[in-house]
Enzyme design. Structure first.
Site, PDB file in Angstrom:
ATOM      1  N   LYS A   9      -2.713   4.441  10.387  1.00 51.50           N
ATOM      2  CA  LYS A   9      -2.718   4.120   8.964  1.00 51.50           C
ATOM      3  C   LYS A   9      -2.323   2.658   8.796  1.00 51.50           C
ATOM      4  O   LYS A   9      -1.184   2.288   9.079  1.00 51.50           O
ATOM      5  CB  LYS A   9      -1.734   5.042   8.232  1.00 51.50           C
ATOM      6  CG  LYS A   9      -1.461   4.651   6.784  1.00 51.50           C
ATOM      7  CD  LYS A   9      -0.427   5.595   6.189  1.00 51.50           C
ATOM      8  CE  LYS A   9       0.161   5.021   4.921  1.00 51.50           C
ATOM      9  NZ  LYS A   9       1.084   5.943   4.258  1.00 51.50           N
TER      10      LYS A   9
ATOM     11  N   THR B  99       4.463  10.320   3.373  1.00 50.22           N
ATOM     12  CA  THR B  99       5.809   9.751   3.296  1.00 50.22           C
ATOM     13  C   THR B  99       6.778  10.561   4.156  1.00 50.22           C
ATOM     14  O   THR B  99       7.907  10.861   3.753  1.00 50.22           O
ATOM     15  CB  THR B  99       6.317   9.650   1.828  1.00 50.22           C
ATOM     16  OG1 THR B  99       5.226   9.268   0.987  1.00 50.22           O
ATOM     17  CG2 THR B  99       7.392   8.579   1.701  1.00 50.22           C
TER      18      THR B  99
ATOM     19  N   GLU C  32      -3.175  14.270   0.603  1.00 54.16           N
ATOM     20  CA  GLU C  32      -1.888  13.956   1.238  1.00 54.16           C
ATOM     21  C   GLU C  32      -0.802  14.057   0.171  1.00 54.16           C
ATOM     22  O   GLU C  32      -0.679  13.194  -0.691  1.00 54.16           O
ATOM     23  CB  GLU C  32      -1.952  12.550   1.829  1.00 54.16           C
ATOM     24  CG  GLU C  32      -0.638  12.041   2.393  1.00 54.16           C
ATOM     25  CD  GLU C  32      -0.643  10.534   2.611  1.00 54.16           C
ATOM     26  OE1 GLU C  32       0.429   9.922   2.437  1.00 54.16           O
ATOM     27  OE2 GLU C  32      -1.701   9.971   2.940  1.00 54.16           O
TER      28      GLU C  32
END
Length: 213
Positions: A132, A72, A43
Protein backbone atom coordinates in the site's frame (compact mmCIF):
# COMPACT_ATOMS: atom_id res chain seq x y z
CA UNK A 1 -11.75 -18.06 0.61
CA UNK A 2 -8.13 -18.75 -0.26
CA UNK A 3 -5.48 -16.03 -0.12
CA UNK A 4 -4.83 -15.94 -3.86
CA UNK A 5 -8.58 -15.67 -4.54
CA UNK A 6 -8.84 -12.59 -2.30
CA UNK A 7 -5.88 -10.93 -4.06
CA UNK A 8 -7.29 -11.83 -7.48
CA UNK A 9 -10.70 -10.33 -6.66
CA UNK A 10 -9.18 -7.08 -5.35
CA UNK A 11 -7.05 -6.74 -8.48
CA UNK A 12 -9.96 -7.55 -10.82
CA UNK A 13 -12.21 -4.74 -9.56
CA UNK A 14 -9.19 -2.50 -9.03
CA UNK A 15 -10.81 -0.36 -6.33
CA UNK A 16 -10.87 -0.81 -2.55
CA UNK A 17 -13.33 1.42 -0.69
CA UNK A 18 -11.75 2.77 2.50
CA UNK A 19 -14.65 3.16 4.92
CA UNK A 20 -14.22 5.49 7.88
CA UNK A 21 -17.49 6.09 9.69
CA UNK A 22 -18.81 7.72 12.84
CA UNK A 23 -20.79 4.67 13.93
CA UNK A 24 -21.74 1.10 12.99
CA UNK A 25 -24.88 2.07 11.05
CA UNK A 26 -23.02 4.56 8.87
CA UNK A 27 -20.25 2.03 8.23
CA UNK A 28 -22.76 -0.54 7.03
CA UNK A 29 -24.65 1.99 4.84
CA UNK A 30 -21.45 3.28 3.17
CA UNK A 31 -20.32 -0.29 2.48
CA UNK A 32 -23.70 -1.16 0.93
CA UNK A 33 -23.58 1.96 -1.24
CA UNK A 34 -20.08 1.06 -2.51
CA UNK A 35 -21.17 -2.48 -3.33
CA UNK A 36 -24.20 -1.17 -5.23
CA UNK A 37 -21.79 0.90 -7.36
CA UNK A 38 -19.66 -2.13 -8.22
CA UNK A 39 -16.91 -1.96 -5.59
CA UNK A 40 -16.73 -5.41 -4.00
CA UNK A 41 -13.73 -4.79 -1.74
CA UNK A 42 -14.45 -2.75 1.39
CA UNK A 43 -11.76 -1.85 3.92
CA UNK A 44 -13.48 -1.09 7.23
CA UNK A 45 -11.02 0.93 9.30
CA UNK A 46 -10.36 0.34 12.98
CA UNK A 47 -10.98 4.04 13.60
CA UNK A 48 -14.69 3.15 13.36
CA UNK A 49 -16.16 2.53 16.84
CA UNK A 50 -16.52 -1.23 17.50
CA UNK A 51 -14.98 -1.94 14.10
CA UNK A 52 -14.83 -5.70 14.73
CA UNK A 53 -18.62 -5.73 15.33
CA UNK A 54 -19.19 -3.81 12.07
CA UNK A 55 -17.02 -6.35 10.22
CA UNK A 56 -19.07 -9.19 11.76
CA UNK A 57 -22.33 -7.50 10.66
CA UNK A 58 -21.07 -6.98 7.11
CA UNK A 59 -19.75 -10.54 6.83
CA UNK A 60 -23.06 -11.93 8.09
CA UNK A 61 -25.14 -9.87 5.66
CA UNK A 62 -22.88 -9.58 2.60
CA UNK A 63 -20.22 -12.26 3.09
CA UNK A 64 -20.90 -13.90 -0.28
CA UNK A 65 -20.99 -10.70 -2.35
CA UNK A 66 -18.62 -8.33 -0.55
CA UNK A 67 -14.92 -8.73 0.18
CA UNK A 68 -14.55 -7.28 3.65
CA UNK A 69 -11.15 -6.31 5.01
CA UNK A 70 -9.86 -4.39 8.02
CA UNK A 71 -7.94 -1.13 7.75
CA UNK A 72 -5.84 1.04 10.07
CA UNK A 73 -4.53 -2.15 11.67
CA UNK A 74 -1.48 -1.09 13.67
CA UNK A 75 -0.47 -4.34 15.35
CA UNK A 76 -0.84 -8.12 15.27
CA UNK A 77 -3.32 -8.11 18.17
CA UNK A 78 -5.76 -5.96 16.16
CA UNK A 79 -5.13 -8.07 13.06
CA UNK A 80 -6.08 -11.21 14.99
CA UNK A 81 -9.30 -9.57 16.26
CA UNK A 82 -10.15 -8.52 12.70
CA UNK A 83 -9.49 -11.98 11.25
CA UNK A 84 -11.64 -13.61 13.95
CA UNK A 85 -14.41 -11.14 13.08
CA UNK A 86 -14.25 -12.35 9.48
CA UNK A 87 -11.91 -9.88 7.72
CA UNK A 88 -10.52 -11.37 4.51
CA UNK A 89 -7.50 -9.05 4.30
CA UNK A 90 -5.59 -6.69 6.58
CA UNK A 91 -4.43 -3.17 5.70
CA UNK A 92 -1.99 -1.01 7.69
CA UNK A 93 -0.81 2.59 7.27
CA UNK A 94 2.74 1.32 7.90
CA UNK A 95 4.65 -1.97 7.92
CA UNK A 96 4.67 -4.19 11.01
CA UNK A 97 6.65 -7.44 10.98
CA UNK A 98 4.56 -9.18 13.65
CA UNK A 99 1.37 -8.41 11.70
CA UNK A 100 3.01 -9.78 8.54
CA UNK A 101 3.90 -13.00 10.40
CA UNK A 102 0.40 -13.38 11.82
CA UNK A 103 -1.24 -12.85 8.43
CA UNK A 104 1.13 -15.34 6.79
CA UNK A 105 0.35 -17.84 9.54
CA UNK A 106 -3.36 -17.68 8.75
CA UNK A 107 -2.86 -17.11 5.00
CA UNK A 108 -4.64 -13.75 5.02
CA UNK A 109 -3.34 -11.07 2.62
CA UNK A 110 -1.54 -8.20 4.36
CA UNK A 111 -1.29 -4.81 2.65
CA UNK A 112 1.31 -2.77 4.47
CA UNK A 113 1.77 0.96 4.04
CA UNK A 114 5.16 1.94 2.58
CA UNK A 115 6.71 5.22 1.44
CA UNK A 116 10.22 4.32 0.28
CA UNK A 117 11.90 1.72 -1.92
CA UNK A 118 13.58 0.26 1.19
CA UNK A 119 10.22 -0.13 2.95
CA UNK A 120 8.70 -1.74 -0.16
CA UNK A 121 11.53 -4.30 -0.33
CA UNK A 122 11.31 -5.00 3.43
CA UNK A 123 7.56 -5.55 3.18
CA UNK A 124 7.88 -7.84 0.15
CA UNK A 125 10.57 -9.90 1.91
CA UNK A 126 8.13 -10.39 4.81
CA UNK A 127 5.49 -11.77 2.45
CA UNK A 128 3.39 -8.65 1.80
CA UNK A 129 1.49 -9.42 -1.42
CA UNK A 130 0.21 -5.93 -2.22
CA UNK A 131 2.19 -2.92 -1.01
CA UNK A 132 0.00 0.00 0.00
CA UNK A 133 1.68 3.21 -1.16
CA UNK A 134 0.71 5.62 1.59
CA UNK A 135 0.09 8.46 1.55
CA UNK A 136 -0.22 8.46 -2.22
CA UNK A 137 -0.73 12.23 -2.20
CA UNK A 138 2.89 12.69 -1.12
CA UNK A 139 4.15 11.17 -4.37
CA UNK A 140 1.68 11.05 -7.25
CA UNK A 141 1.28 8.40 -9.96
CA UNK A 142 4.73 8.89 -11.52
CA UNK A 143 6.35 7.51 -8.35
CA UNK A 144 4.84 4.09 -9.06
CA UNK A 145 6.45 3.95 -12.49
CA UNK A 146 9.79 4.85 -10.91
CA UNK A 147 9.45 2.09 -8.29
CA UNK A 148 8.50 -0.51 -10.88
CA UNK A 149 11.71 0.19 -12.79
CA UNK A 150 13.92 -1.66 -10.28
CA UNK A 151 10.99 -3.62 -8.77
CA UNK A 152 8.76 -4.77 -11.66
CA UNK A 153 7.43 -7.59 -9.45
CA UNK A 154 5.98 -5.17 -6.87
CA UNK A 155 2.19 -5.08 -6.62
CA UNK A 156 1.34 -1.53 -5.58
CA UNK A 157 -1.94 -0.03 -4.37
CA UNK A 158 -1.95 3.69 -3.51
CA UNK A 159 -4.27 5.09 -0.85
CA UNK A 160 -4.60 8.79 -0.11
CA UNK A 161 -4.46 11.17 -3.03
CA UNK A 162 -6.55 9.00 -5.39
CA UNK A 163 -9.37 10.90 -7.08
CA UNK A 164 -11.64 10.55 -10.12
CA UNK A 165 -9.34 13.02 -11.89
CA UNK A 166 -6.16 10.97 -11.46
CA UNK A 167 -7.25 7.34 -10.90
CA UNK A 168 -6.55 6.48 -14.56
CA UNK A 169 -2.96 7.73 -14.16
CA UNK A 170 -2.36 5.53 -11.11
CA UNK A 171 -3.52 2.48 -13.07
CA UNK A 172 -1.57 3.40 -16.22
CA UNK A 173 1.60 3.82 -14.16
CA UNK A 174 1.36 0.22 -12.97
CA UNK A 175 -0.88 0.00 -9.87
CA UNK A 176 -2.78 -3.27 -9.46
CA UNK A 177 -5.57 -1.44 -7.60
CA UNK A 178 -6.30 1.81 -5.76
CA UNK A 179 -7.68 2.54 -2.30
CA UNK A 180 -10.19 5.38 -2.16
CA UNK A 181 -11.54 7.01 0.98
CA UNK A 182 -12.92 10.54 1.27
CA UNK A 183 -13.15 11.15 -2.47
CA UNK A 184 -15.61 8.26 -2.61
CA UNK A 185 -17.43 8.37 0.73
CA UNK A 186 -17.73 12.13 1.44
CA UNK A 187 -21.46 12.36 0.46
CA UNK A 188 -22.25 9.90 3.29
CA UNK A 189 -21.61 12.69 5.80
CA UNK A 190 -24.87 14.29 4.71
CA UNK A 191 -26.63 10.93 4.32
CA UNK A 192 -26.46 10.92 0.51
CA UNK A 193 -25.63 7.26 -0.05
CA UNK A 194 -26.94 7.36 -3.62
CA UNK A 195 -24.11 9.77 -4.46
CA UNK A 196 -21.60 7.32 -2.94
CA UNK A 197 -22.99 4.59 -5.21
CA UNK A 198 -22.65 6.87 -8.25
CA UNK A 199 -19.06 7.77 -7.36
CA UNK A 200 -18.25 4.07 -6.86
CA UNK A 201 -19.62 3.32 -10.32
CA UNK A 202 -17.48 6.10 -11.84
CA UNK A 203 -14.30 4.88 -10.10
CA UNK A 204 -14.84 1.29 -11.31
CA UNK A 205 -15.54 2.52 -14.84
CA UNK A 206 -12.44 4.74 -14.96
CA UNK A 207 -10.20 1.90 -13.74
CA UNK A 208 -11.64 -0.45 -16.37
CA UNK A 209 -11.13 2.12 -19.13
CA UNK A 210 -7.56 2.89 -18.00
CA UNK A 211 -6.70 -0.80 -18.27
CA UNK A 212 -8.04 -0.97 -21.82
CA UNK A 213 -6.15 2.07 -23.12
Amino acid sequence: MKKYEVIKEICETGVVAVVRAENEEQGVEISKACLAGGIKAVELTFTVPFADEVIKSLVKEFGSSMLIGAGTVLDSETARIAILAGAKYIVSPGFDLETAKLCNRYQVPYMAGCMTITEVITAMEAGVDIVKLFPGSAFGPSFVKAVKGPLPQANIMPTGGVSLENVDQWIKNGCVAVGVGGDLTAPAKSGDYAAVTELARQFVEKVANARKN
